[in-house]
Design an enzyme around this catalytic site. Structure first.
Site, PDB file in Angstrom:
ATOM      1  N   SER A 115      43.428  41.509  37.251  1.00  0.00           N
ATOM      2  CA  SER A 115      44.638  40.704  37.110  1.00  0.00           C
ATOM      3  C   SER A 115      45.885  41.554  37.390  1.00  0.00           C
ATOM      4  O   SER A 115      46.035  42.071  38.484  1.00  0.00           O
ATOM      5  CB  SER A 115      44.672  40.065  35.715  1.00  0.00           C
ATOM      6  OG  SER A 115      45.539  38.970  35.672  1.00  0.00           O
TER       7      SER A 115
ATOM      8  N   ASP B 123      40.630  34.478  37.450  1.00  0.00           N
ATOM      9  CA  ASP B 123      41.064  35.727  36.819  1.00  0.00           C
ATOM     10  C   ASP B 123      39.898  36.613  36.373  1.00  0.00           C
ATOM     11  O   ASP B 123      38.985  36.158  35.687  1.00  0.00           O
ATOM     12  CB  ASP B 123      41.941  35.391  35.612  1.00  0.00           C
ATOM     13  CG  ASP B 123      42.757  36.566  35.127  1.00  0.00           C
ATOM     14  OD1 ASP B 123      42.154  37.568  34.698  1.00  0.00           O
ATOM     15  OD2 ASP B 123      43.995  36.488  35.172  1.00  0.00           O
TER      16      ASP B 123
END
Length: 305
Positions: A74, A186
């Site tokens: 991320s 993610d």
């Protein structure tokens, strides 16, 4: 006459023996030098708090410690990709201080999310000079989660911006990134701090940077703060597993900063610097101890990915 001839032959023979002895070189003793450790840095996710990674990198480089492997999840993939492409920590700091939300936000009407992610992809590619990951001077991996089976995906080659986009695609916020017919979200869902990926890439020493601290204080959480806290709680077991395999962990105190508070980038960087300074002596000792260990006289670990 015969005696003279024998004497001459004997003298020539002795001369040749002398020459032979003179040309022989002494036996050389080869010594095996201790190799430098392969140092990796694993950068965790946490939105705008990820700018703390820049502060950590600044301190490491100021002490002559430059990772040979960078892994990121991320926000960690965002910072890590640009750093691994060849940018210095000070260049990263300038990027962070000038970054505006409009640079990476592209709102869309979609049932899977309200941020498209294309602007984020383009932004990263612009800052890595459109180099594919395999052309980076530092080995890099962006970690994402496959939406079809929930497994970890490690991008070590190909389009850097696309890989970062996949790693940053928070479910229900970003539209899942589509790569090769597969959707990705993610990486924090499966690998919040990609220590295992760093080890699989052949690292001897893994420095993990954990920015996953839950928000502190008695202020009510906004949507982003609530989402950040929810992901942290859900991924707590994965975080503990990853950190358990790290050689050393740096934990900047960024829990009080907002997940999307880009204006706090300078404070986030400063927190990264302070946390790294507290661990720098320990890191230097780990490196020194490695050079004296048996591992330093063996070949470097083979990469598994």
């Amino acid at each position: 006459m015969k005696l003279a001839r024998y004497c001459l032959i004997s003298l020539l023979g002795l001369g040749l023996i002398g020459c032979d002895k003179a040309t022989k070189t002494p036996t050389q003793i080869t010594t095996i030098k201790a190799r430098e450790p392969i140092i990796a840095i694993a950068l965790g996710g946490g939105g705008a708090k990820g700018f703390a990674h820049i502060g950590v990198l600044k301190v490491l480089e100021s002490h002559g410690i430059k990772p040979k492997i960078v892994t990121g999840t991320s926000a960690g993939s965002f910072v890590g990709s640009i750093y691994a492409s060849g940018k210095s920590p000070f260049q990263l700091q300038q990027i962070a201080l000038t970054l505006k939300e409009s640079d990476i936000r592209d709102l869309t009407l979609n049932s899977q999310g309200f941020v498209q992610g294309q602007k984020l992809q383009n932004y990263v590619n612009a800052h890595v000079a459109n180099k594919p990951i395999e052309k980076f001077p530092i080995r890099f991996a962006a970690v994402a989660t496959r939406l079809d089976n929930g497994r970890k995906a490690e991008f070590i080659k190909g389009n850097a911006g696309q890989a970062v986009r996949a790693s940053c695609s928070i479910p229900n916020v970003f539209v899942p990134a589509l790569i090769g017919g597969t959707k990705y979200v993610d990486g924090g869902l499966i690998s919040p701090i990609p220590v295992k990926t760093a080890k699989a890439m052949g690292a001897d020493i893994v420095i993990a940077v954990d920015i996953s601290a839950r928000p502190v204080g008695d202020k009510p959480l906004n949507m982003w703060g609530l989402l950040d806290q929810t992901i942290n709680i859900m991924g707590q077991q994965s975080i503990n597993e990853e950190l358990g395999q790290a050689t050393i962990v740096i934990q900047p105190k960024v829990g009080h900063l907002g997940t999307l508070d880009l204006k706090a980038s300078n404070q986030s960087i400063l927190e990264g610097e302070k946390a790294a300074q507290l661990k720098i002596r320990a890191i230097e000792k780990i490196i020194t101890d490695f050079k004296k260990s048996p591992a330093a006289f063996k070949p470097a670990p083979k990469a598994k990915i």
